[in-house]
Motif scaffolding. Structure first.
Motif, PDB file in Angstrom:
ATOM      1  N   MET A   1       0.848  -1.177   0.000  1.00  0.00           N
ATOM      2  CA  MET A   1       0.000   0.000   0.000  1.00  0.00           C
ATOM      3  C   MET A   1       0.897   1.246   0.000  1.00  0.00           C
ATOM      4  SD  MET A   1      -3.390   0.978   2.305  1.00  0.00           S
ATOM      5  CE  MET A   1      -3.164  -0.364   3.372  1.00  0.00           C
ATOM      6  N   ASP A   2       0.474   2.232  -0.722  1.00  0.00           N
ATOM      7  CA  ASP A   2       1.252   3.469  -0.849  1.00  0.00           C
ATOM      8  C   ASP A   2       1.214   4.285   0.446  1.00  0.00           C
ATOM      9  OD1 ASP A   2       2.612   5.307  -2.882  1.00  0.00           O
ATOM     10  OD2 ASP A   2       1.123   6.620  -1.944  1.00  0.00           O
ATOM     11  N   GLU A   3       2.236   5.098   0.655  1.00  0.00           N
ATOM     12  CA  GLU A   3       2.319   5.883   1.891  1.00  0.00           C
ATOM     13  C   GLU A   3       1.189   6.903   1.994  1.00  0.00           C
ATOM     14  OE1 GLU A   3       5.578   9.292   1.140  1.00  0.00           O
ATOM     15  OE2 GLU A   3       6.366   7.244   1.019  1.00  0.00           O
ATOM     16  N   LEU A   4       0.680   7.400   0.864  1.00  0.00           N
ATOM     17  CA  LEU A   4      -0.465   8.316   0.914  1.00  0.00           C
ATOM     18  C   LEU A   4      -1.699   7.603   1.469  1.00  0.00           C
ATOM     19  CD1 LEU A   4      -0.340  10.414  -2.392  1.00  0.00           C
ATOM     20  CD2 LEU A   4      -0.095  11.238  -0.056  1.00  0.00           C
ATOM     21  N   ALA A   5      -1.911   6.366   1.041  1.00  0.00           N
ATOM     22  CA  ALA A   5      -3.055   5.599   1.531  1.00  0.00           C
ATOM     23  C   ALA A   5      -2.890   5.296   3.018  1.00  0.00           C
ATOM     24  CB  ALA A   5      -3.210   4.306   0.736  1.00  0.00           C
ATOM     25  N   ILE A   6      -1.672   5.011   3.450  1.00  0.00           N
ATOM     26  CA  ILE A   6      -1.408   4.743   4.865  1.00  0.00           C
ATOM     27  C   ILE A   6      -1.654   6.007   5.692  1.00  0.00           C
ATOM     28  CG2 ILE A   6       0.397   4.149   6.540  1.00  0.00           C
ATOM     29  CD1 ILE A   6       1.553   2.279   4.340  1.00  0.00           C
ATOM     30  N   GLU A   7      -1.225   7.144   5.156  1.00  0.00           N
ATOM     31  CA  GLU A   7      -1.458   8.427   5.841  1.00  0.00           C
ATOM     32  C   GLU A   7      -2.961   8.712   5.957  1.00  0.00           C
ATOM     33  OE1 GLU A   7      -0.377  12.950   4.685  1.00  0.00           O
ATOM     34  OE2 GLU A   7       1.265  11.510   4.382  1.00  0.00           O
ATOM     35  N   ALA A   8      -3.698   8.461   4.876  1.00  0.00           N
ATOM     36  CA  ALA A   8      -5.151   8.661   4.883  1.00  0.00           C
ATOM     37  C   ALA A   8      -5.803   7.733   5.907  1.00  0.00           C
ATOM     38  CB  ALA A   8      -5.721   8.404   3.488  1.00  0.00           C
ATOM     39  N   GLN A   9      -5.305   6.489   5.959  1.00  0.00           N
ATOM     40  CA  GLN A   9      -5.843   5.523   6.913  1.00  0.00           C
ATOM     41  C   GLN A   9      -5.639   6.004   8.353  1.00  0.00           C
ATOM     42  OE1 GLN A   9      -3.944   1.655   6.878  1.00  0.00           O
ATOM     43  NE2 GLN A   9      -5.845   0.669   7.539  1.00  0.00           N
ATOM     44  N   GLY A  10      -4.485   6.595   8.622  1.00  0.00           N
ATOM     45  CA  GLY A  10      -4.214   7.125   9.960  1.00  0.00           C
ATOM     46  C   GLY A  10      -5.197   8.218  10.339  1.00  0.00           C
ATOM     47  N   LYS A  11      -5.483   9.104   9.397  1.00  0.00           N
ATOM     48  CA  LYS A  11      -6.440  10.183   9.673  1.00  0.00           C
ATOM     49  C   LYS A  11      -7.846   9.623   9.874  1.00  0.00           C
ATOM     50  CE  LYS A  11      -3.944  13.958   7.566  1.00  0.00           C
ATOM     51  NZ  LYS A  11      -3.956  15.049   6.605  1.00  0.00           N
ATOM     52  N   MET A  12      -8.199   8.599   9.107  1.00  0.00           N
ATOM     53  CA  MET A  12      -9.524   7.987   9.259  1.00  0.00           C
ATOM     54  C   MET A  12      -9.643   7.291  10.612  1.00  0.00           C
ATOM     55  SD  MET A  12     -10.139   6.506   5.444  1.00  0.00           S
ATOM     56  CE  MET A  12     -10.080   7.581   4.016  1.00  0.00           C
ATOM     57  N   GLU A  13      -8.544   6.664  11.065  1.00  0.00           N
ATOM     58  CA  GLU A  13      -8.545   6.019  12.388  1.00  0.00           C
ATOM     59  C   GLU A  13      -8.777   7.039  13.494  1.00  0.00           C
ATOM     60  OE1 GLU A  13      -8.444   2.843  13.475  1.00  0.00           O
ATOM     61  OE2 GLU A  13      -8.588   2.214  11.383  1.00  0.00           O
ATOM     62  N   LYS A  14      -8.219   8.241  13.327  1.00  0.00           N
ATOM     63  CA  LYS A  14      -8.446   9.293  14.324  1.00  0.00           C
ATOM     64  C   LYS A  14      -9.926   9.660  14.380  1.00  0.00           C
ATOM     65  CE  LYS A  14      -3.849  11.307  14.307  1.00  0.00           C
ATOM     66  NZ  LYS A  14      -3.009  12.426  13.890  1.00  0.00           N
ATOM     67  N   SER A  15     -10.582   9.695  13.238  1.00  0.00           N
ATOM     68  CA  SER A  15     -12.025   9.983  13.209  1.00  0.00           C
ATOM     69  C   SER A  15     -12.799   8.888  13.928  1.00  0.00           C
ATOM     70  CB  SER A  15     -12.524  10.088  11.762  1.00  0.00           C
ATOM     71  OG  SER A  15     -11.928  11.175  11.112  1.00  0.00           O
ATOM     72  N   ILE A  16     -12.371   7.636  13.739  1.00  0.00           N
ATOM     73  CA  ILE A  16     -13.043   6.513  14.396  1.00  0.00           C
ATOM     74  C   ILE A  16     -12.834   6.580  15.906  1.00  0.00           C
ATOM     75  CG2 ILE A  16     -13.032   3.996  14.632  1.00  0.00           C
ATOM     76  CD1 ILE A  16     -12.502   3.882  11.585  1.00  0.00           C
ATOM     77  N   GLU A  17     -11.643   6.961  16.347  1.00  0.00           N
ATOM     78  CA  GLU A  17     -11.385   7.123  17.787  1.00  0.00           C
ATOM     79  C   GLU A  17     -12.268   8.222  18.371  1.00  0.00           C
ATOM     80  OE1 GLU A  17      -9.617   5.253  19.973  1.00  0.00           O
ATOM     81  OE2 GLU A  17      -9.460   3.934  18.232  1.00  0.00           O
ATOM     82  N   ALA A  18     -12.430   9.308  17.629  1.00  0.00           N
ATOM     83  CA  ALA A  18     -13.301  10.397  18.083  1.00  0.00           C
ATOM     84  C   ALA A  18     -14.741   9.903  18.203  1.00  0.00           C
ATOM     85  CB  ALA A  18     -13.223  11.574  17.122  1.00  0.00           C
TER      86      ALA A  18
END
Length: 181
Positions: A1-18
């Motif tokens: 997986m590309d680093e952009l997709a991994i970065e996007a996944q990290g931001k989405m995980e933060k939304s899920i934590e919220a």
């Protein structure tokens, strides 16, 4: 997986934590110290979270026991709980405050479930906004070849779909918890 997709996944995980934090403040049939996380007490002129000036325990499934570190704060804690939108009347027992969580009516359970769904929709919108931002970035950046751009877009879409499924699973679990008597 590309680093952009991994970065996007990290931001989405933060939304899920919220989302998880928001859902933990919703009232279910059981008592939970997280129920009081949004209650702010006037503590020497400053608004302070209730859990920073007292210990909160759950002696029984439908009771919360609040023991202030300084018993002079009892009046402020009681007024903060009374003025909050919890709908629970605090009982002053001298040096502790007891909250008895009433059983939820079917109508109230449905209202709380609607609130949970609203939080879920807000999280899905945040996830889609993250996807849109990364897709726009890819379209406007000439650094990527057409093949690489398509592959990264596919990865970002996969991550978005996985995150949306996580949100749905969390919401189903919470709704089940809310609707159980």
């Amino acid at each position: 997986m590309d680093e952009l997709a991994i970065e996007a996944q990290g931001k989405m995980e933060k939304s899920i934590e919220a989302l998880k934090n928001s859902l933990s403040t919703l009232r279910t049939g059981r008592a939970s110290p997280a129920l009081l996380s949004g209650v702010m007490v006037d503590y020497y002129g400053e608004k302070t979270p209730i859990n920073q000036i007292s210990s909160i325990s759950v002696p029984e499934p439908r009771q919360l026991l609040i023991k202030p570190y300084d018993k002079n704060d009892i009046k402020n804690i009681i007024s903060a709980i009374s003025s909050s939108d919890l709908g629970i009347n605090p009982i002053n027992e001298g040096n502790v405050i007891r909250l008895i969580i009433p059983a939820l009516t079917e109508e109230r359970r449905k209202e709380i479930a609607k609130q949970a769904k609203k939080y879920g929709e807000e999280t899905k919108v945040a996830i889609r906004n993250v996807r849109r931002d990364y897709m726009d970035f890819l379209k406007n950046d000439d650094e990527y070849s057409e093949d690489l751009r398509k592959r990264i877009e596919t990865d970002i879409q996969k991550v978005t779909d996985e995150s949306t499924k996580k949100v749905d699973a969390i919401l189903m679990e919470k709704e089940k918890e809310i609707m159980s008597v």
